[in-house]
Enzyme design. Sequence first.
Site, PDB file in Angstrom:
ATOM      1  N   LYS A  56      15.926 -22.200  -9.666  1.00  0.00           N
ATOM      2  CA  LYS A  56      17.386 -22.036  -9.748  1.00  0.00           C
ATOM      3  C   LYS A  56      18.070 -22.520  -8.475  1.00  0.00           C
ATOM      4  CE  LYS A  56      17.580 -18.889 -13.487  1.00  0.00           C
ATOM      5  NZ  LYS A  56      18.100 -17.808 -14.218  1.00  0.00           N
TER       6      LYS A  56
ATOM      7  N   LYS B 198      11.679 -24.441 -20.643  1.00  0.00           N
ATOM      8  CA  LYS B 198      11.912 -23.151 -21.300  1.00  0.00           C
ATOM      9  C   LYS B 198      13.293 -23.119 -21.970  1.00  0.00           C
ATOM     10  CE  LYS B 198      13.354 -18.876 -19.580  1.00  0.00           C
ATOM     11  NZ  LYS B 198      13.579 -17.911 -18.560  1.00  0.00           N
TER      12      LYS B 198
ATOM     13  N   LYS C 133      19.201 -19.001 -21.635  1.00  0.00           N
ATOM     14  CA  LYS C 133      20.617 -18.788 -21.936  1.00  0.00           C
ATOM     15  C   LYS C 133      21.536 -19.604 -21.043  1.00  0.00           C
ATOM     16  CE  LYS C 133      19.935 -13.849 -21.380  1.00  0.00           C
ATOM     17  NZ  LYS C 133      19.249 -13.890 -20.074  1.00  0.00           N
TER      18      LYS C 133
END
Length: 331
Positions: free
Chosen positions: A115, A199, A202
């Site tokens: 991230k 992956k 969301k």
Amino acid sequence: MEETKKRMLSGIKPTGKLTLGNYIGAIKQFITYQDEYEMYIFIADLHSLTLPIDPKELRENTKDLISVYLACGLDPEKVVLFKQSDVSEHAELGYVMTCNSNMGELSRMTQYKDKSSKLGSNESIPTGLYIYPTLMAADILLYDADYVPVGVDQKQHVELTRDLAIRFNSRYSDTFKVPTPITAKTGAKIASLANPEKKMSKSESDKGTIYLLDDLNINRKKIMSAVTDSDNTICYDPINKPGISNLLTIMSSLTNRSVEEIANEYNGQGYGTFKKAVADVVINELEILQNKVNEIKKSGMIEKVLEDGANKARYLARKKLSKVYRKIGIN
Ligand code: AQP
């Protein structure tokens, strides 16, 4: 004599619209465990602040998440369902765990690396993203959880929680139970339909993500356009055929049939026929789920469930935090 149940805890952060990955990798697992374990399932709303999020969106996501928990069959009579921010002990123990961790181990977390690498320089990486695993450790350790069901992406954080618990216990004497992560045999990592190497997430809004509460026709189209390969053989081979293997995993998780059995049934019928069969299974399940979610939102039961859950969770959390404060010399 009745055997006491082992305790299990898990949560999902309301960072965005829930995905089929969250459903298969987490929520469906929770349902299967609710009779066997004493379960604590929460909405990890404090964790959703680690990256900027619009307050209105956060409120809506939170309501959707609790509605989905209930619509999927989590029974508030059996499971303690609560919101993390309603139990302030999470944040308090989170701070203690941050003080008992080091920068080296937090920098090694894969999710942090992934991230933060998308955000550029240190100046733009929120500190919350960095200390996310210490708050997660607090979530788990407050309740003496024996088991933590997670998708593969979260397993490393539970391993770190174990390290932090062991370190604290040896520094201050036995305080925390050391938890064990549990990952599903099938469906622990559902991939993006557009990029099966990645992956399904969301926060990665893309055409490869199936959002549970989205329009069913849009979801059907996404499945029909899933990226596959050109050899037209249906078999489970995640390395060479990640797209087809992902679709097999999705179908297997939703039908409780093995990937091999499904592959044998559809092999030779062409990818189009197979994708349609996967879409039918997914859409059928989502239609039932969406109808239940709408009923729950109208029922007015959400506030009461969360209030009761927070009261039960707070009881254990307060006891554990008092013990921690006593051990470290704060009270
Ligand atoms: N694609 C997935 N396959 C299987 N399991 C998954 N989970 C998430 N994506 C998949 C599992 O869902 C639980 C809740 O996750 P979370 O919301 O707390 O955090 P996450 O793992 O970071 O989920 P997302 O959807 O990828 O959220 P963002 O995009 O905000 O980071 C966990 O048990 C997770 O393993």
